[in-house]
Structure formats: structure tokens, C-alpha cells
Write a protein that holds these residues in place. Structure first.
Motif, PDB file in Angstrom:
ATOM      1  N   ARG A 602     -75.709  -5.544  22.323  1.00 25.71           N
ATOM      2  CA  ARG A 602     -76.377  -5.273  21.050  1.00 25.71           C
ATOM      3  C   ARG A 602     -75.480  -4.561  20.046  1.00 25.71           C
ATOM      4  O   ARG A 602     -75.915  -4.231  18.948  1.00 25.71           O
ATOM      5  N   ARG A 603     -74.225  -4.305  20.407  1.00 26.92           N
ATOM      6  CA  ARG A 603     -73.375  -3.485  19.548  1.00 26.92           C
ATOM      7  C   ARG A 603     -73.025  -4.169  18.224  1.00 26.92           C
ATOM      8  O   ARG A 603     -72.886  -3.499  17.198  1.00 26.92           O
ATOM      9  N   GLN A 631     -59.983   2.514   9.673  1.00 26.93           N
ATOM     10  CA  GLN A 631     -58.958   3.360  10.278  1.00 26.93           C
ATOM     11  C   GLN A 631     -59.202   3.576  11.773  1.00 26.93           C
ATOM     12  O   GLN A 631     -58.370   4.159  12.459  1.00 26.93           O
ATOM     13  N   HIS A 632     -60.379   3.119  12.260  1.00 28.00           N
ATOM     14  CA  HIS A 632     -60.729   3.269  13.679  1.00 28.00           C
ATOM     15  C   HIS A 632     -60.850   1.887  14.336  1.00 28.00           C
ATOM     16  O   HIS A 632     -61.713   1.683  15.197  1.00 28.00           O
ATOM     17  N   LEU A 633     -59.994   0.963  13.947  1.00 27.37           N
ATOM     18  CA  LEU A 633     -60.080  -0.409  14.467  1.00 27.37           C
ATOM     19  C   LEU A 633     -59.936  -0.459  15.982  1.00 27.37           C
ATOM     20  O   LEU A 633     -60.635  -1.227  16.663  1.00 27.37           O
ATOM     21  N   GLN A 634     -59.024   0.342  16.500  1.00 26.01           N
ATOM     22  CA  GLN A 634     -58.796   0.303  17.942  1.00 26.01           C
ATOM     23  C   GLN A 634     -60.049   0.716  18.709  1.00 26.01           C
ATOM     24  O   GLN A 634     -60.429   0.060  19.690  1.00 26.01           O
ATOM     25  N   GLU A 635     -60.718   1.785  18.246  1.00 27.31           N
ATOM     26  CA  GLU A 635     -61.941   2.228  18.920  1.00 27.31           C
ATOM     27  C   GLU A 635     -63.052   1.192  18.770  1.00 27.31           C
ATOM     28  O   GLU A 635     -63.770   0.888  19.739  1.00 27.31           O
ATOM     29  N   LEU A 636     -63.220   0.643  17.550  1.00 28.90           N
ATOM     30  CA  LEU A 636     -64.257  -0.371  17.333  1.00 28.90           C
ATOM     31  C   LEU A 636     -63.987  -1.615  18.168  1.00 28.90           C
ATOM     32  O   LEU A 636     -64.915  -2.220  18.731  1.00 28.90           O
ATOM     33  N   GLU A 641     -65.578  -5.075  22.195  1.00 27.32           N
ATOM     34  CA  GLU A 641     -64.844  -6.027  23.035  1.00 27.32           C
ATOM     35  C   GLU A 641     -64.437  -7.255  22.230  1.00 27.32           C
ATOM     36  O   GLU A 641     -64.639  -8.399  22.639  1.00 27.32           O
ATOM     37  N   LEU A 642     -63.890  -6.970  21.049  1.00 20.79           N
ATOM     38  CA  LEU A 642     -63.401  -8.025  20.160  1.00 20.79           C
ATOM     39  C   LEU A 642     -61.990  -7.664  19.726  1.00 20.79           C
ATOM     40  O   LEU A 642     -61.622  -6.487  19.676  1.00 20.79           O
ATOM     41  N   PRO A 643     -61.180  -8.670  19.380  1.00 16.71           N
ATOM     42  CA  PRO A 643     -59.832  -8.375  18.887  1.00 16.71           C
ATOM     43  C   PRO A 643     -59.903  -7.559  17.597  1.00 16.71           C
ATOM     44  O   PRO A 643     -60.847  -7.667  16.816  1.00 16.71           O
ATOM     45  N   GLU A 644     -58.878  -6.773  17.356  1.00 18.67           N
ATOM     46  CA  GLU A 644     -58.858  -5.909  16.181  1.00 18.67           C
ATOM     47  C   GLU A 644     -58.934  -6.707  14.886  1.00 18.67           C
ATOM     48  O   GLU A 644     -59.602  -6.287  13.929  1.00 18.67           O
ATOM     49  N   ASP A 645     -58.234  -7.880  14.843  1.00 20.27           N
ATOM     50  CA  ASP A 645     -58.257  -8.646  13.601  1.00 20.27           C
ATOM     51  C   ASP A 645     -59.647  -9.203  13.313  1.00 20.27           C
ATOM     52  O   ASP A 645     -60.056  -9.333  12.159  1.00 20.27           O
ATOM     53  N   ARG A 650     -64.719  -8.633  10.048  1.00 20.42           N
ATOM     54  CA  ARG A 650     -66.139  -8.317   9.857  1.00 20.42           C
ATOM     55  C   ARG A 650     -66.325  -7.199   8.812  1.00 20.42           C
ATOM     56  O   ARG A 650     -67.207  -7.270   7.950  1.00 20.42           O
ATOM     57  N   LEU A 651     -65.492  -6.173   8.946  1.00 24.65           N
ATOM     58  CA  LEU A 651     -65.593  -5.072   7.989  1.00 24.65           C
ATOM     59  C   LEU A 651     -65.237  -5.530   6.581  1.00 24.65           C
ATOM     60  O   LEU A 651     -65.872  -5.118   5.596  1.00 24.65           O
ATOM     61  N   GLU A 652     -64.225  -6.401   6.461  1.00 26.89           N
ATOM     62  CA  GLU A 652     -63.820  -6.901   5.145  1.00 26.89           C
ATOM     63  C   GLU A 652     -64.919  -7.761   4.530  1.00 26.89           C
ATOM     64  O   GLU A 652     -65.150  -7.719   3.315  1.00 26.89           O
ATOM     65  N   ARG A 653     -65.600  -8.566   5.387  1.00 24.12           N
ATOM     66  CA  ARG A 653     -66.709  -9.382   4.874  1.00 24.12           C
ATOM     67  C   ARG A 653     -67.851  -8.487   4.396  1.00 24.12           C
ATOM     68  O   ARG A 653     -68.501  -8.783   3.391  1.00 24.12           O
ATOM     69  N   ARG A 654     -68.064  -7.383   5.138  1.00 24.16           N
ATOM     70  CA  ARG A 654     -69.115  -6.449   4.721  1.00 24.16           C
ATOM     71  C   ARG A 654     -68.750  -5.808   3.376  1.00 24.16           C
ATOM     72  O   ARG A 654     -69.598  -5.651   2.504  1.00 24.16           O
ATOM     73  N   ARG A 655     -67.488  -5.461   3.193  1.00 23.16           N
ATOM     74  CA  ARG A 655     -67.042  -4.880   1.926  1.00 23.16           C
ATOM     75  C   ARG A 655     -67.137  -5.919   0.799  1.00 23.16           C
ATOM     76  O   ARG A 655     -67.449  -5.572  -0.343  1.00 23.16           O
TER      77      ARG A 655
END
Length: 706
Positions: A602-603, A631-636, A641-645, A650-655
Motif C-alpha cells: 500500500r506504500r 533529496q531522500h530518493l534512496q530512502e524512498l 522497492e522501486l528504482p531511484e529513477d 513519480r515525484l516529478e510527475r506530481r510536481r
């Protein structure tokens, strides 16, 4: 040179005529007035002339007030006379001549200390009614002291009851010719003020009185005249400081120094405002000190600003302190060459001139205005007036200071408060008790409090709100635009009120206040209000948050004004101030921690839900949080359980959705969003260069893939 004669900087030739004429008039008027005041202070009359030379020159050299006059004046002279009377010293005696310059010295010391302590700001706490009552009380006290001299008697001493007793005694032995001269002179002076306000009638009366004295031998007919004055300037000498201990000297002169500072600064400020002149308060207090130290060197009583002579200077169009220089030079010439005529000056005429000047300085017109406009301030005026008249000048100072502070606290503890509502079909909110068409919003209490919240009024604030909350109330919104500060008592009570309302299912908001209030809320332990969204930048934002906003409430002009819209869409930095970056990092950490305690499957959805649920709804604030999460890509990446890119994408699409929403609803704010992003990027590269380089690398990889 830049620190002296500042008022003559940029001197114009066309000012010279007015300055010279006014200087002549001021010198002539100062002769009888200063001699009379010197006698009130317990000195021989000639010391009034001595105090009109060197101290006046010192004031002219260092003052920043171009048109205000300084010299021997009523209030400090009366206070010195009162101090001597309290010591049992006979006015005019050798002991008085020994003590007065010592009091003047300590007055100068106090004024020097006030200047070093930057005490000019304390005048903000002395109200006009207090100062008006105080000055009027002093003037009336001096008038009562002088009245027996109109009848051929001696000046009175003490306060109201002693003066009244002395006046009744003088009435039993009136000298008819003295009374006739005095009353005639007073009538002519007062009539002249009304009919010919710019004419120096005091000079005429002085000349007529001297001529009558010489021609009709008034002294032989029982009319008191001034004692003969030895020609020559006074010798400069230090006062005999052994005459009073430092404790006695400082204690007796404190109230004199306070009155000189307060009365002169207030009057100077009034003249400066009329003529658009900028004053340096503490520089002026230093000038008062130097002038009084100069006065003690010539044996004179303390010197002060003169409202009557300043008004006369204004009438004759004096423009700079050259007027004081001319007046001092002429007074020196009188002492050197023209002292012979002084012995012809009749005391009743001199007394009439002093009383006429004092009647012009009383402020009963202020009392009349207050009686019509504000009975409470009228009572303050009368209390200060009677305090001086009945109890004396020292007690009057204390009463005035206490009344000023009491008035400040009273006003602060009872600020203006309103309950607000809306008018159908019209934008904005309005006071319900002043606008008959205004009505409350269903389920919402709108309350405006116009004053700083502190221990003296927080109970009133709480009671107003608790009484207004009913069974159907779902939100209380405080328009705090008039609140510029809170103390620890207010913060504790706000927190209790917020929790109490929250427990009843009522949402509580503080809105429209300045950012510094948020800093104080956090500093005093009420940061919970900010963290939980009870603090909103705009009233409209709070209405949106509680679901009570109507688009008609916000004027079209306001909806299209970028600055106001920006206030609604960028609250985070306003709320947290210099701690905004640290708090944004903490918010990102809280979001990551919540994800860590969410089921793995569900994450992905949880991240979107969390971003949407954060109470900072402004697009620019949301964009800043997304930038922080990058700035916390590695933790996210590890949590999801997804690649950093892919996480970055996803974050860029949200922005991008944030950008599109802003472009669609308020395109005029898009430039602010872009500028804010650039600022965040620059900050990231400056503080976290490795993280910035890694994000650049991932973005470059995405572009190649696309």
C-alpha cells in the motif's frame, strides 16, 4: 563643526531678516520673564538675565530644533522654589544662591544620564492628557504664587492651600496703586493678544512701566521695583557641591530633570511636526544637559524649553537658532551697557507680563476637548492637574507617570473586538454589530481581536469565544490582523482553548497575523497550533479548510491580485520563519516514517494520500515538500522497492501536476512558483552538492530513456 549649528545648515539669505527681528523680540520679552522666573526659583532677578546668555548659546549650538527657544522658564523655576521651600530656605537669601546652582548641576547630570540611556522613547508612555494636566497645574501654581505681587505683596510658596492662605493675607493689605498698575498691564496684555497677536505688547508694557516709574517716582509711592543690577557679565564658577550631598542633590533634582526632558521634548516635537523637521530625541536631551551645566556655571536655576517664546518666534518668522544667538548677544549687551533702566521696572507690571505668558501656556482648551470627546481622559487630565496643584510638582510627576502607565494597560486590556459576518451578494466580512445587513455564517464564529494578546486581556479573549460557541458551531476563526504579539500566558491559554474546542469537535483557527506571532507561539510552547493547521495565513484559507468558504466572499479584485493569492498558497515559510527549512525536513522525515509503518503493498498509494492530506494546501508549499523528498530518493526507493529513477519520475510527475493546477487556476502565480523552485535548487546545490549531482544524473538518464 558638523555637530554644531545644525539648524543653520543650508542657510538662506531671505531668512536673515526674520531671524534678526525675532531675536530682538525674544531678547526684549525674555528680560522681564526670565527675571520674574529667577525670583520664583529663589534667586535675585538678575540671575534670570545671566541664564539667558550662555545656556541659550549652548542650546543654539547643539540643538537640532530650528525654531524652539530655550531659557529660564516657569516649570523648573517653580520646582526649584518648591524644593528650597521644602528645605526651609528663604527665597532670595545667600543660602538659596548657594543651593540653586547645585540643583542645576545635578539636573544637568540627570539629563546627561537620560541621553546616554536613550530615554527619549519613554515619552511615548506619557499621554497628552497627563502632560496637559501637568503643565496646566504648574502654570496655575505659579500664577497663584505671583498674584500677591500684583497687590504690592510678596510671592507665595508651597501648594494650593498654602498659596490660598498667602493670597488671602495679601488681600488684607492691598497697595492700591500697585494693584491698579498690575491689573491695567494685565488687561492690556490679554487684549493685545487677541487683537494684535503678533505685536510684542510685553515690550511696550515694560517700556511704559519703566517710563512711568522714572517719571512719576513710583518707588517713592510704595510701588515695588526691581533691584538695581550691577553691570557686567557673570563670572563663571563651579557650584559649591558641598552644599548638598550627592544623594540629596540627585534626589531633589530628578523630578526637575524629568519635567525638563518631557515638557521640552513634547513641545519641540509639536513644533517639529508643524514645520516638517526631523528631531533627534537623544541629541536634544544631551543639549538640555549641556545647557543646564552651562547654567550652573553662571549660578542660574535650571533652564528649559519655552513654549511662549517659541510661539512668539514662530509669529515673527524666525527660521533657525540664529534667533537664539541674536537674543543671547542682545542680553549680554544689556548686562554690559543698559542695566540702569532695570531698576525702574515696576514689579506689578513685570508680574502681569509673567501671568500673561502663563495664561497662554495653560491647556484648558485640551480639557474642554476631552470633556466633550472622552470623559476618562478628561479625568486623567484633571487628576494630573490637581496632583500638581494640591500635592506639588514632584507628586504631580509621580501621579502623571502612574496615570500614563495605567492608561496604557487599561487600553491594552480592553481592545476593540468584533464578531464578523457576511452580507448576501457582497464580498468580504463585516462587523455584525455595525452593519445591520451582516449575518453570521452558519456553524462558523468569525471573531476579530484588535490588540496584542497578553496576560491582561487573554481572559477576555477566551470568554468572548467560549460564550459564542453553540451546539451547531463547527469552527471558530479569529481574524488576528490586529495582534502583533503574544506572551507566555496568552500562548498557554490559546493552547488550552484549542484543545478544549478540539475535544468538542470545533475547529479553531488564528489567521491574518504577522509572521512574528508564529515565532512567539513556537518559542512559548504553542507550536502545536501551527503543526496541526490551526494557524492559517488568511481568513479565507481557514474558511476553505473548514469547508465554509463561499467564492462570493472573496472579492474579484482580491482573487485576481497576485500578492493576496500568494499569501494563501505559500504559508509554510510564513508559519515557521527562519526554522522553515528545518521544519520542512522534519515533515519529510515524518512522511517517510509513516510510510515505513505502512504495508509494503500500500506504500505507493499511501505516498499520494499523505501528500494530499498535509494541511499546508498551497501549491508552492506542496512543491517545496516534493523537492525535499527528492533529496531522500534512496530512502524512498528502499521503502517502495522501486528504482531511484522511477521514484524520482513519480515525484516529478506530481510536481508537474502542481504546476498545471496553478497554471489553470492562477497563471499569474506561475512565475512565483518557478522562482521558488530555482531558489530551492540553488540552496540544494550549495548545501548538498552530492545529492544535487545525483539527482541531475538521474534526470539525465530519464531524458535518454525518453
Amino acid at each position: 563643526m558638523k555637530h554644531i549649528l545644525k539648524t543653520m545648515s543650508g542657510y538662506r539669505r531671505e531668512w536673515l531678516r526674520g531671524d534678526l527681528l525675532s531675536g530682538i523680540v525674544i531678547a526684549a520679552v525674555s528680560i522681564p520673564i526670565s527675571m520674574g522666573y529667577a525670583q520664583i526659583a529663589g534667586l535675585p532677578a538678575v540671575y534670570g538675565l545671566y541664564g539667558s546668555v550662555l545656556p541659550v548659546l549652548v542650546f543654539a549650538l547643539f540643538s537640532t530644533s530650528p525654531q524652539f527657544m530655550f531659557g529660564v522658564d516657569a516649570a523648573p523655576a517653580a520646582m526649584v522654589g518648591s524644593v528650597l521651600a521644602g528645605m526651609g530656605v528663604t527665597l532670595g537669601s545667600p543660602e538659596a544662591q548657594r543651593l540653586v546652582p547645585v540643583l542645576t548641576f545635578y539636573t544637568g547630570v540627570w539629563l546627561l544620564a537620560f541621553s546616554l540611556l536613550r530615554a527619549g522613547k519613554t515619552l511615548n508612555y506619557i499621554s497628552a492628557p497627563v502632560m496637559g494636566g501637568f503643565i496646566s497645574g504648574i502654570c496655575c501654581t505659579i500664577i497663584l504664587m505671583q498674584l500677591p505681587k500684583l497687590m504690592g505683596g510678596t510671592a507665595g510658596t508651597g501648594e494650593l492651600f498654602e498659596l490660598a492662605e498667602h493670597l488671602l493675607s495679601a488681600c488684607r493689605s492691598v497697595h492700591p496703586l500697585s494693584l491698579a498698575l498690575g491689573l491695567a498691564a494685565l488687561a492690556i496684555l490679554l487684549t493685545g493678544k487677541k487683537l494684535l497677536p503678533k505685536f510684542p505688547m510685553a515690550i511696550v508694557m515694560m517700556a511704559v512701566g519703566a517710563a512711568a516709574s522714572a517719571g512719576f517716582h513710583l518707588a517713592e509711592r510704595g510701588v515695588a521695583c526691581l533691584a538695581a543690577v550691577e553691570p557686567g557679565l557673570p563670572a563663571l564658577r563651579l557650584p559649591d557641591l558641598r552644599a548638598l550631598s550627592p544623594v540629596q542633590g540627585l534626589g531633589s533634582s530628578l523630578s526637575i530633570a524629568v519635567v525638563i526632558m518631557a515638557e521640552t521634548l513634547l513641545a519641540e516635537s509639536s513644533f517639529a511636526m508643524r514645520h516638517d523637521v526631523a528631531l533627534s530625541d537623544n541629541r536634544e536631551i544631551l543639549t538640555f544637559s549641556l545647557a543646564n551645566l552651562a547654567a550652573c556655571l553662571v549660578g542660574c536655576c535650571p533652564v528649559n524649553g519655552s513654549v511662549s517664546r517659541s510661539s512668539m518666534n514662530e509669529q515673527f518668522r524666525g527660521r533657525t537658532q540664529l534667533v537664539s544667538v541674536v537674543a543671547a548677544a542682545l542680553m549680554a549687551a544689556v548686562l554690559l551697557f543698559f542695566t540702569g533702566f532695570i531698576r525702574f521696572l515696576p514689579v506689578p507690571v513685570l508680574t502681569a507680563i509673567v501671568i500673561s505668558a502663563l495664561l497662554g501656556a495653560v491647556e484648558f482648551d485640551v480639557a474642554r476637548r476631552l470633556l466633550r470627546a472622552n470623559r476618562r481622559e478628561f479625568a486623567i487630565f484633571m487628576a494630573a492637574f490637581l496632583g500638581v496643584l494640591v500635592l506639588g510638582t514632584i507628586h504631580g510627576v509621580i501621579i502623571g507617570a502612574l496615570l500614563s502607565f495605567a492608561d496604557v494597560i487599561q487600553r491594552a486590556s480592553q481592545p476593540q473586538r468584533d464578531f464578523l459576518g457576511v452580507i448576501s451578494g457582497r464580498p468580504g466580512v463585516y462587523p455584525i454589530d455595525r452593519m445591520s445587513e451582516a449575518h453570521a455564517i452558519d456553524g462558523v464564529v468569525l471573531y476579530r481581536f484588535s490588540g496584542s494578546l497578553f496576560f491582561a486581556n487573554i481572559t477576555l479573549f477566551q470568554q468572548d469565544i467560549e460564550r459564542s460557541v453553540g451546539p451547531d458551531t463547527r469552527a471558530v476563526i479569529v481574524d488576528a490582523s490586529g495582534i502583533v504579539g503574544v506572551d507566555i500566558s496568552a500562548c498557554d491559554r490559546l493552547l488550552l482553548l484549542y484543545r478544549k474546542l478540539k475535544g468538542r469537535g470545533v475547529r479553531f483557527y488564528l489567521t491574518e497575523h504577522i509572521g512574528q506571532v508564529n515565532d512567539e507561539l513556537r518559542r512559548f510552547g504553542a507550536g502545536e497550533l501551527i503543526d496541526e493547521g490551526a494557524v492559517r495565513r488568511t481568513l479565507y484559507g481557514a474558511l476553505l479548510d473548514c469547508g465554509a468558504a463561499d467564492e462570493q466572499m472573496l472579492p474579484e479584485a482580491l482573487r485576481s491580485r497576485a500578492a493576496e493569492l500568494l499569501r494563501q498558497r505559500q504559508e509554510f515559510e510564513w508559519a515557521y520563519g527562519e526554522d522553515a527549512e528545518q521544519r520542512m525536513e522534519a515533515l519529510a522525515g515524518e512522511l517517510l516514517n509513516t510510510l515505513a509503518h505502512t504495508e509494503q503493498a500500500r506504500r505507493g498509494d499511501a505516498l499520494e494520500t499523505l501528500l494530499h492530506s498535509i494541511h499546508w494546501r498551497g501549491e508552492i508549499d506542496r512543491d517545496a515538500l516534493l523537492a525535499r523528498l527528492e533529496q531522500h530518493l534512496q530512502e524512498l526507493s528502499g521503502l517502495m522497492e522501486l528504482p531511484e529513477d522511477e521514484v524520482l519520475a513519480r515525484l516529478e510527475r506530481r510536481r508537474a501536476r502542481v504546476t498545471e493546477q496553478l497554471r489553470r487556476e492562477h497563471p499569474e502565480l506561475l512565475a512565483h512558483l518557478v522562482a521558488h523552485r530555482e531558489e530551492l535548487e540553488a540552496r540544494l546545490r550549495a548545501h548538498y552538492p552530492q545529492a544535487a549531482a545525483h539527482i541531475d544524473e538521474l534526470r539525465a538518464r530519464q531524458q535518454k530513456t525518453e
